[in-house]
Design a protein around this motif. Structure first.
Motif, mmCIF file in Angstrom:
data_model
loop_
_atom_site.group_PDB
_atom_site.id
_atom_site.type_symbol
_atom_site.label_atom_id
_atom_site.label_comp_id
_atom_site.label_asym_id
_atom_site.label_seq_id
_atom_site.Cartn_x
_atom_site.Cartn_y
_atom_site.Cartn_z
ATOM 1 N N UNK A 86 0.815 -1.219 0.000
ATOM 2 C CA UNK A 86 0.000 0.000 0.000
ATOM 3 C C UNK A 86 0.846 1.266 0.000
ATOM 4 N N UNK A 87 2.164 1.116 -0.164
ATOM 5 C CA UNK A 87 3.031 2.291 -0.306
ATOM 6 C C UNK A 87 3.729 2.712 0.977
ATOM 7 N N UNK A 88 3.492 1.987 2.075
ATOM 8 C CA UNK A 88 4.154 2.371 3.323
ATOM 9 C C UNK A 88 5.590 1.825 3.377
ATOM 10 N N UNK A 89 6.403 2.435 4.223
ATOM 11 C CA UNK A 89 7.764 1.941 4.431
ATOM 12 C C UNK A 89 7.837 1.295 5.811
ATOM 13 N N UNK A 90 8.766 0.375 5.967
ATOM 14 C CA UNK A 90 8.973 -0.266 7.269
ATOM 15 C C UNK A 90 10.300 0.218 7.856
ATOM 16 N N UNK A 91 10.207 0.756 9.056
ATOM 17 C CA UNK A 91 11.396 1.283 9.744
ATOM 18 C C UNK A 91 11.678 0.390 10.955
ATOM 19 N N UNK A 92 12.895 -0.127 11.025
ATOM 20 C CA UNK A 92 13.272 -0.987 12.144
ATOM 21 C C UNK A 92 14.106 -0.202 13.142
ATOM 22 N N UNK A 93 13.983 -0.552 14.412
ATOM 23 C CA UNK A 93 14.790 0.113 15.439
ATOM 24 C C UNK A 93 15.127 -0.879 16.542
ATOM 25 N N UNK A 104 4.499 9.250 12.566
ATOM 26 C CA UNK A 104 4.050 10.474 11.893
ATOM 27 C C UNK A 104 4.511 10.528 10.444
ATOM 28 N N UNK A 105 5.573 9.823 10.146
ATOM 29 C CA UNK A 105 6.081 9.844 8.764
ATOM 30 C C UNK A 105 5.322 8.850 7.889
ATOM 31 N N UNK A 106 4.312 8.225 8.473
ATOM 32 C CA UNK A 106 3.474 7.278 7.742
ATOM 33 C C UNK A 106 4.174 5.940 7.507
ATOM 34 N N UNK A 107 5.241 5.691 8.278
ATOM 35 C CA UNK A 107 5.926 4.399 8.172
ATOM 36 C C UNK A 107 5.434 3.473 9.288
ATOM 37 N N UNK A 108 5.719 2.188 9.122
ATOM 38 C CA UNK A 108 5.413 1.213 10.169
ATOM 39 C C UNK A 108 6.719 0.959 10.927
ATOM 40 N N UNK A 124 6.176 -7.356 23.211
ATOM 41 C CA UNK A 124 5.322 -7.282 22.024
ATOM 42 C C UNK A 124 4.998 -5.823 21.682
ATOM 43 N N UNK A 125 5.001 -4.963 22.688
ATOM 44 C CA UNK A 125 4.762 -3.530 22.460
ATOM 45 C C UNK A 125 5.734 -2.934 21.446
ATOM 46 N N UNK A 126 6.900 -3.573 21.297
ATOM 47 C CA UNK A 126 7.915 -3.026 20.386
ATOM 48 C C UNK A 126 7.649 -3.305 18.919
ATOM 49 N N UNK A 127 6.776 -4.275 18.626
ATOM 50 C CA UNK A 127 6.590 -4.505 17.188
ATOM 51 C C UNK A 127 5.146 -4.728 16.748
ATOM 52 N N UNK A 128 4.236 -4.700 17.692
ATOM 53 C CA UNK A 128 2.833 -4.873 17.305
ATOM 54 C C UNK A 128 2.282 -3.541 16.773
ATOM 55 N N UNK A 129 1.159 -3.615 16.090
ATOM 56 C CA UNK A 129 0.452 -2.403 15.692
ATOM 57 C C UNK A 129 0.038 -1.654 16.963
ATOM 58 N N UNK A 130 0.423 -0.378 17.095
ATOM 59 C CA UNK A 130 0.233 0.296 18.388
ATOM 60 C C UNK A 130 -1.221 0.432 18.813
ATOM 61 N N UNK A 131 -2.128 0.689 17.883
ATOM 62 C CA UNK A 131 -3.529 0.864 18.278
ATOM 63 C C UNK A 131 -4.155 -0.447 18.745
ATOM 64 N N UNK A 132 -3.891 -1.496 17.976
ATOM 65 C CA UNK A 132 -4.421 -2.801 18.376
ATOM 66 C C UNK A 132 -3.823 -3.227 19.709
#
Lengths: 427, 427
Positions: free
Chosen positions: A68-75, A87-91, A242-250
């Motif tokens: 869908x055009x998003x980027x994935x950012x790892x940390x 905010x940058x629209x990345x996951x 799990x907080x580090x990689x799950x979808x934050x809202x879910x």
């Protein structure tokens, strides 16, 4: 799970044979460490489900987002502000490694006697075992310790890495200025990556989203003040991991359900162990999935861990709610920078606040003893332990200092030491 | 020496019994390592004399300076600008520890598996063995590695320590600004300590004084480009080590005499070894007095060390001559800050310049091989070694990577590895 996702993993250039070995082992470990626990909260089912699909469902979600055009950012570290990436629209996905499964690949380049987390973080990329890593468009590193700082340079030869400088004092004007400017540059890098210009609204929204996540994690932590604790240390640790990689809202929604259940338990005086089981605080280095080693040893020995003074514990939530009232991007960035510099990491000098936190938490959670946990050769936490032992002694809270890695070689010795410590606490 | 100075040491609260043991051992080690060398330059007599009076004459000088109202400032790392301390009218002494003589005292507080230099630096104070430490009014620390950064916090419980933040990137505007501001604060601290307000003239004078020291050390290093080298690696190392605590003007004068003698030797083609002895570069961690372990092993095995890419080598002189043309204190401070950030320490990320330096030096000094030297668990240099090995391979210069501490336990094994490496180079 393996049958459904093989094509996806192959497309991600996963090293399939070794990956198969990992997937054969992980469920057995999880069964042994997690599913044998008694009196687990019902709501832990969600986190069990997340782990069971750790290389499947969530990866599929990431790939769909990418399509869908998003980027994935790892940390790898709390010090990379989630708010900015969202905010940058990345996951955003956390990539800290918690297993020695790829030590061999890591040690082809890295020294043997460095922190196991650093070895794992590098090794999972070098061995092409981690689908999160394979799906990431960029990794954002930080300078919170010498080992990671230099590892990121080598990792940068395997995938794009951008390292944010975190200052080494947290309270000087020049350090605050430096970190704010570093975040400003990170913002530009993210905008360049995603093609999305971060607006005031984006940041306000992401700050609120992560505030909500931190608030519910903070509530989870606080339920463990109850005696008996309504949740095991192991389960609470898992939620933090799990907080580090799950979808934050879910994640926030599911953890809200968990906390509700725990509050019900507290009302009923229901816990996972006897109210007289020794209450332990674990203080020190972070624990990444699937590093449940110490918690498993402690809780299999009849004690309960009621709080972690750790990046997978109170350090994750201690900054509280970030102020989102500013009406400029720069103003919001300043709020973020200031909030993050209030995390009491041993990377700072001095770090008196962490020493004080240990005393405060020991009292608030009515702990009987503290286990200070250092990942092998993590000089920061290892040296700081001397200060913490000293202040805990002043309030008559005994401390056991351990330094370990991810191997099982010292598990027997650790168990003996932990049990002797617990015996001592009972007297 | 012991008879003359006992009263002085007692007044400094030296732990006399243990100090006696140290003084009984040091001359024997020096005799064995230094005085058995052949073809030594005549001018090395001065440095022999300095070492023979290392806890006597120089301490007496320091105490006389203190009686005259001066303060003694101790430091541990190149990153504390000598110019600033000298301009404040204080005497500067380097305190890095190079011996495992006080490991026991250090390990009562510090972890065992940290860098031996850090253990020694702390241990000499904890054991009250070092008269320099005892004479110091303040120690100035820095944040160049996790281990030292956190050790300084514990050292601060034994004596006053002020830590300067060194940034972790050297080339960003915000890092430059941070370091400049840190030096400005250090300046105020020094002025407070000494009661002397630093003037433009003070700084111009001290910059010129230290420039002269760096210039002559640079000339000394360059004499070793000759084949055969006119001076042993051991002797050159000793000169660099003494540069950290000798009176700078006397040191410059004496080293000028040494360099003159070496240039005469070069003209005559005279050297300390055969022109066909393998030429070795040592790259990596610093070596503090009396850490001559690696140099002794290498040069006792028939090779010669011709250059150290090290804080006791090229990193000491690489910043060249600091610009003293500015006519404000702030302007001069900026020159100093900028110059110091050009030292290619592994504390920075990235640190590509050090990697490039290794290639350049290997070529300029026509080395046959490089020994990369890491002090135990120094993650910075240990991890960076991978990059250096890679670039050296591209120019066909073999590298031997060693990691060691100050003990003699691994001396046999190291000797075997070094000799095998030298054999390989000869082929």
């Amino acid at each position: 799970m393996t049958t459904d996702y093989r094509k996806m993993w192959e497309d991600l250039d996963i090293s399939m044979k070794k990956h198969d070995q990992l997937l054969a082992v992980l469920p057995l470990v999880y069964q042994d460490v997690y599913l044998t626990q008694k009196n687990r909260p019902q709501a832990m089912e969600y986190y069990d489900f997340v782990i069971s699909g750790v290389h499947g469902i969530r990866i599929k979600e990431l790939l769909e987002a990418k399509e869908g055009g998003k980027k994935v950012v790892a940390y790898f570290c709390l010090y990379v502000p989630e708010e900015l990436v969202i905010a940058s629209n990345a996951v955003l996905v956390g990539l800290c490694g918690g297993s020695n499964f790829v030590d061999q690949e890591a040690e082809e380049v890295l020294p043997r006697n460095i922190c196991p987390l650093i070895k794992a973080s590098y090794g999972f990329k070098a061995a092409r075992i981690c689908p999160y890593f394979q799906a990431a468009d960029i990794c954002v590193g930080e300078t919170t310790c010498d080992g990671k700082k230099k590892m990121y340079e080598l990792l940068n030869e395997l995938c794009p890495v951008y390292t944010v400088e975190v200052p080494q004092k947290s309270d000087t004007e020049q350090a605050k200025e430096l970190f704010y400017k570093e975040l400003k540059i990170l913002k530009s890098k993210l905008e360049e990556l995603t093609g999305h210009k971060i607006t005031v609204e984006d940041l306000k929204k992401s700050i609120k989203m992560v505030n909500a996540k931190r608030a519910i994690l903070d509530m989870l932590i606080k339920t463990r003040k109850a005696s008996p604790s309504p949740i095991s240390g192991k389960d609470s640790l898992l939620v933090s991991q799990i907080a580090f990689y799950d979808d934050p809202q879910r994640f926030t929604q599911k953890t809200t359900e968990l906390v509700k259940e725990l509050e019900e338990r507290i009302k009923k005086g229901e816990g996972v162990v006897d109210a007289n089981a020794p209450r332990i605080m674990v203080s020190g280095c972070p624990m990444a999935v699937p590093n449940w080693k110490l918690h498993h040893i402690v809780e299999s020995s009849g004690a309960i861990i009621v709080v972690e003074e750790s990046c997978v514990g109170t350090r994750y939530t201690s900054m509280g709610q970030i102020d989102s009232s500013a009406n400029t991007v720069d103003g919001l960035l300043k709020s973020i920078a200031e909030a993050y510099l209030s995390i009491h990491c041993s990377c700072f000098t001095p770090n008196t606040e962490r020493v004080e936190d240990n005393v405060r938490l020991a009292k608030e959670f009515k702990v009987d003893g503290v286990i200070h946990y250092t990942l092998q050769t993590c000089h920061g936490y290892n040296i700081e332990a001397a200060k913490i032992e000293k202040v805990l002694k002043e309030i008559n809270v005994p401390m056991l200092k351990i330094e370990t890695d991810y191997s099982n070689e010292d598990a027997g010795q650790l168990t003996t030491r932990v049990q002797a410590f617990l015996e001592m606490l009972k007297k």
